[in-house]
Design a protein around this motif. Structure first.
Motif, mmCIF file in Angstrom:
data_model
loop_
_atom_site.group_PDB
_atom_site.id
_atom_site.type_symbol
_atom_site.label_atom_id
_atom_site.label_comp_id
_atom_site.label_asym_id
_atom_site.label_seq_id
_atom_site.Cartn_x
_atom_site.Cartn_y
_atom_site.Cartn_z
ATOM 1 N N LYS A 74 39.423 48.682 42.241
ATOM 2 C CA LYS A 74 38.895 49.635 43.209
ATOM 3 C C LYS A 74 38.713 48.951 44.563
ATOM 4 O O LYS A 74 38.128 47.877 44.639
ATOM 5 N N VAL A 75 39.219 49.554 45.611
ATOM 6 C CA VAL A 75 39.102 48.998 46.961
ATOM 7 C C VAL A 75 37.636 49.083 47.393
ATOM 8 O O VAL A 75 37.064 50.168 47.453
ATOM 9 N N SER A 76 37.030 47.921 47.670
ATOM 10 C CA SER A 76 35.625 47.914 48.072
ATOM 11 C C SER A 76 35.455 47.753 49.583
ATOM 12 O O SER A 76 34.437 48.168 50.135
ATOM 13 N N ASP A 77 36.463 47.183 50.273
ATOM 14 C CA ASP A 77 36.349 47.020 51.717
ATOM 15 C C ASP A 77 37.715 46.708 52.306
ATOM 16 O O ASP A 77 38.533 46.029 51.680
ATOM 17 N N ILE B 160 37.965 44.148 40.677
ATOM 18 C CA ILE B 160 38.784 44.364 39.480
ATOM 19 C C ILE B 160 37.939 44.535 38.232
ATOM 20 O O ILE B 160 38.415 45.063 37.233
ATOM 21 N N SER B 161 36.699 44.105 38.280
ATOM 22 C CA SER B 161 35.743 44.361 37.196
ATOM 23 C C SER B 161 34.351 44.240 37.795
ATOM 24 O O SER B 161 34.195 43.973 38.986
ATOM 25 N N GLU B 162 33.347 44.446 36.973
ATOM 26 C CA GLU B 162 31.967 44.384 37.462
ATOM 27 C C GLU B 162 31.643 43.029 38.085
ATOM 28 O O GLU B 162 30.918 42.930 39.055
ATOM 29 N N ASN B 163 32.206 41.957 37.529
ATOM 30 C CA ASN B 163 31.887 40.602 37.984
ATOM 31 C C ASN B 163 32.987 39.942 38.802
ATOM 32 O O ASN B 163 32.810 38.826 39.255
ATOM 33 N N GLU B 164 34.137 40.594 38.941
ATOM 34 C CA GLU B 164 35.268 39.959 39.626
ATOM 35 C C GLU B 164 35.709 40.773 40.839
ATOM 36 O O GLU B 164 35.813 41.994 40.779
ATOM 37 N N LYS B 165 35.976 40.032 41.894
ATOM 38 C CA LYS B 165 36.439 40.632 43.138
ATOM 39 C C LYS B 165 37.614 39.804 43.648
ATOM 40 O O LYS B 165 37.543 38.580 43.665
ATOM 41 N N VAL B 166 38.677 40.481 44.055
ATOM 42 C CA VAL B 166 39.863 39.806 44.582
ATOM 43 C C VAL B 166 39.959 40.125 46.069
ATOM 44 O O VAL B 166 39.761 41.262 46.482
ATOM 45 N N THR B 167 40.258 39.116 46.851
ATOM 46 C CA THR B 167 40.434 39.281 48.285
ATOM 47 C C THR B 167 41.879 38.946 48.627
ATOM 48 O O THR B 167 42.350 37.854 48.339
ATOM 49 N N LEU B 168 42.565 39.915 49.233
ATOM 50 C CA LEU B 168 43.969 39.721 49.608
ATOM 51 C C LEU B 168 44.119 39.846 51.122
ATOM 52 O O LEU B 168 43.496 40.728 51.726
ATOM 53 N N PRO B 169 44.951 39.003 51.724
ATOM 54 C CA PRO B 169 45.220 39.179 53.155
ATOM 55 C C PRO B 169 45.879 40.537 53.401
ATOM 56 O O PRO B 169 46.686 41.009 52.594
ATOM 57 N N ASN B 170 45.517 41.179 54.488
ATOM 58 C CA ASN B 170 46.061 42.506 54.794
ATOM 59 C C ASN B 170 47.573 42.507 54.884
ATOM 60 O O ASN B 170 48.216 43.471 54.469
#
Length: 164
Positions: A125-128, A138-148
């Motif tokens: 889910k896109v958070s920002d 990607i889950s409750e405890n995991e967040k992925v950051t990708l360059p635009n």
């Protein structure tokens, strides 16, 4: 009372009133055209930044800064900023991609998406959507950051869209 202090007070009050008026107009336009709350916040930040820059320039003019000197300072700053961006192409491409993602991409904050990639597919889910990075939970405890720029160049599958 010092006339310069009065003029600065007028500038600050005018800036605050204009900021409130523009915020109300933005809320009306956003509700009329169905702009997401998160996007409205980003647009509001950009408007505030422009207002603050204008206020600072006006305050400098009140203190009798020569206009030609002011333009020299502004053009010098923009030149240094331009050289910094040219020296770092990835920053420029990420900012450009951020603007294009914001304006013309079907992905919005709150959408569930899948970045289609052979080696490392990502679903979440896109958070920002920031100036340089897109954040995906990607889950409750995991967040992925990708360059635009990476997101802009990959195929993106929108699984579900958040309602306005």
């Amino acid at each position: 009372m010092d006339p310069r202090l009065f003029k600065i007070s007028v500038i600050v009050v005018a800036c605050i009133i204009l900021q409130a008026l523009l915020n109300r107009v933005l809320v009306r336009i956003a509700s009329k055209f169905g702009i997401q709350k998160e996007r409205r916040k980003l647009i509001n930040k950009a408007i505030n930044l422009v207002l603050y820059i204008i206020a600072i320039v006006l305050i400098l003019m009140v203190y009798s800064m020569d206009q030609s000197n002011l333009w020299v300072y502004i053009s010098s700053f923009l030149t240094v900023l331009g050289v910094a961006f040219v020296a770092q192409w990835s920053l420029l491409s990420n900012i450009t991609a951020a603007v294009l993602l914001f304006v013309n991409h079907p992905v919005k904050i709150g959408d569930e998406i899948e970045i289609v990639d052979k080696e490392f597919p990502i679903t979440g889910k896109v958070s920002d959507i920031g100036l340089f990075f897109l954040h995906i939970r990607i889950s409750e405890n995991e967040k992925v950051t990708l360059p635009n720029s990476v997101v802009f160049n990959k195929m993106v599958k929108v699984i579900s869209q958040e309602s306005k």
